[in-house]
Scaffold this motif. Structure first.
Motif, short mmCIF file in Angstrom:
data_model
loop_
_atom_site.label_atom_id
_atom_site.label_comp_id
_atom_site.label_asym_id
_atom_site.label_seq_id
_atom_site.Cartn_x
_atom_site.Cartn_y
_atom_site.Cartn_z
N TYR A 11 35.51 50.02 36.85
CA TYR A 11 36.65 49.61 37.67
C TYR A 11 37.89 50.32 37.15
CZ TYR A 11 33.62 45.76 39.21
OH TYR A 11 32.59 45.02 39.73
N ILE A 16 42.85 47.50 39.49
CA ILE A 16 42.55 46.09 39.26
C ILE A 16 43.83 45.31 38.99
CG2 ILE A 16 41.44 44.46 37.69
CD1 ILE A 16 39.56 45.75 39.72
N ASP A 143 38.47 44.47 31.39
CA ASP A 143 37.33 43.82 32.02
C ASP A 143 37.67 42.40 32.44
OD1 ASP A 143 35.80 46.05 31.71
OD2 ASP A 143 34.48 45.24 30.16
N VAL A 146 39.24 42.01 35.76
CA VAL A 146 38.32 42.06 36.90
C VAL A 146 37.85 40.65 37.25
CG1 VAL A 146 36.15 42.99 37.79
CG2 VAL A 146 37.56 44.39 36.27
N THR A 147 37.59 39.83 36.25
CA THR A 147 37.15 38.46 36.52
C THR A 147 38.24 37.66 37.21
OG1 THR A 147 37.87 37.38 34.44
CG2 THR A 147 35.78 38.59 34.40
N THR A 149 40.09 38.67 39.62
CA THR A 149 40.00 38.89 41.06
C THR A 149 39.02 37.89 41.67
OG1 THR A 149 38.20 40.55 41.01
CG2 THR A 149 40.46 41.36 40.78
N ALA A 177 36.60 44.07 44.44
CA ALA A 177 36.17 43.85 43.05
C ALA A 177 35.40 42.55 42.91
CB ALA A 177 37.39 43.85 42.12
N CYS A 178 35.88 41.50 43.58
CA CYS A 178 35.19 40.21 43.54
C CYS A 178 33.78 40.33 44.09
CB CYS A 178 36.00 39.20 44.36
SG CYS A 178 35.21 37.61 44.60
N LEU A 181 31.47 42.47 41.67
CA LEU A 181 31.08 41.79 40.44
C LEU A 181 30.01 40.74 40.73
CD1 LEU A 181 31.32 41.27 37.45
CD2 LEU A 181 33.35 39.87 37.89
#
Length: 265
Positions: A11, A16, A143, A146-147, A149, A177-178, A181
């Motif tokens: 990503y 992000i 990282d 990213v979570t 999102t 991104a959601c 993942l």
């Protein structure tokens, strides 16, 4: 669940970050227009009100700052794809904290603005490689963003479901991104290559144990739209209900994803 050996999707950190603040901005704009009646509406998250859900969404972003305040772990011991399987820990305490914050901050917009200012300042002073002691283990800051999102997109959908006509928009990069993942998390939970799961325009993954597809039309195909996938992966929608409503198409003997869902609890 132990760290997976699956290749981690990359990503872009700048995108992000923009996605997180983009979705956060969409939420803040919507919250400003809510009146006391709307803030007291129930949500699909147990006995939470809209006000408490908004406070919890703020927690999802302020968590980054709280983790940056803690000592940095000596080494990374988790991967991004470990995070979805560690989200249920401490759920009761999280609910209590959300209720407390909702009581302490009657001016939700001011509360959310403070969270945004604090996080923006911290991200300007910490590199993406800085390790955070998350519930899934030590993860790089880049990282962990990213979570966020996932948290923001999921709770945006919760708010839209709770408040008729609210219509909070989804930042395209945050939604992408959601979806990606959560799709990759499915491939971890159901490793294999016999079923192709398509979530256009954002993700395609191979999963489920069995004969691996190599060319031509896959024998087992599941396809759905991004928001339906998010709802399936997080337990907002049941697999059988999505099939009955034609929100998912599934063909082939190994196209039943019900045993693997939801991914987040």
């Amino acid at each position: 669940m132990p760290p997976t050996k699956k290749r981690i999707r990359s990503y872009d950190p700048a995108r992000i970050r923009a996605a997180v603040f983009g979705q956060w901005g969409n939420l803040r704009e919507a919250v400003r227009g809510l009146d006391d009646r709307q803030l007291a509406l129930p949500t699909r998250l147990g006995d939470w009100t809209v006000r408490e859900l908004i406070a919890h969404t703020g927690m999802a972003l302020s968590a980054v700052s709280r983790l940056l305040d803690r000592p940095e772990p000596a080494r990374q011991d988790a991967r991004l794809l470990d995070w979805p399987f560690a989200t249920s820990a401490g759920s009761a305490a999280i609910a209590d904290r959300a209720r407390l914050l909702a009581e302490q901050h009657p001016d939700l917009d001011a509360h959310l603005a403070g969270i945004e200012r604090d996080l923006a300042a911290r991200l300007d002073t910490h590199p993406g490689t800085r390790l955070l002691p998350t519930g899934a283990g030590a993860l790089p800051l880049a990282d962990y963003l990213v979570t966020r999102t996932v948290e923001l997109v999921v709770h945006t959908d919760d708010l839209n479901a709770a408040v008729p006509g609210l219509g909070v928009p989804y930042d395209r990069q945050a939604l992408a991104a959601c979806v990606r993942l959560l799709a990759d998390a499915l491939a971890v939970r159901a490793p294999g290559g016999t079923t192709e799961v398509r979530i256009p325009p954002y993700a395609v993954v191979q999963c489920v144990e069995g004969p691996r597809h190599t060319r031509g039309t896959p024998p087992n195909v599941v396809e759905t739209d991004p928001l339906t996938w998010v709802r399936l992966a997080t337990g907002r929608t049941a697999w059988r209900d999505a099939l009955a409503a034609a929100e998912v198409s599934a063909s082939g003997e190994r196209a039943d994803l019900e045993p693997y869902l939801p991914l987040l609890t």
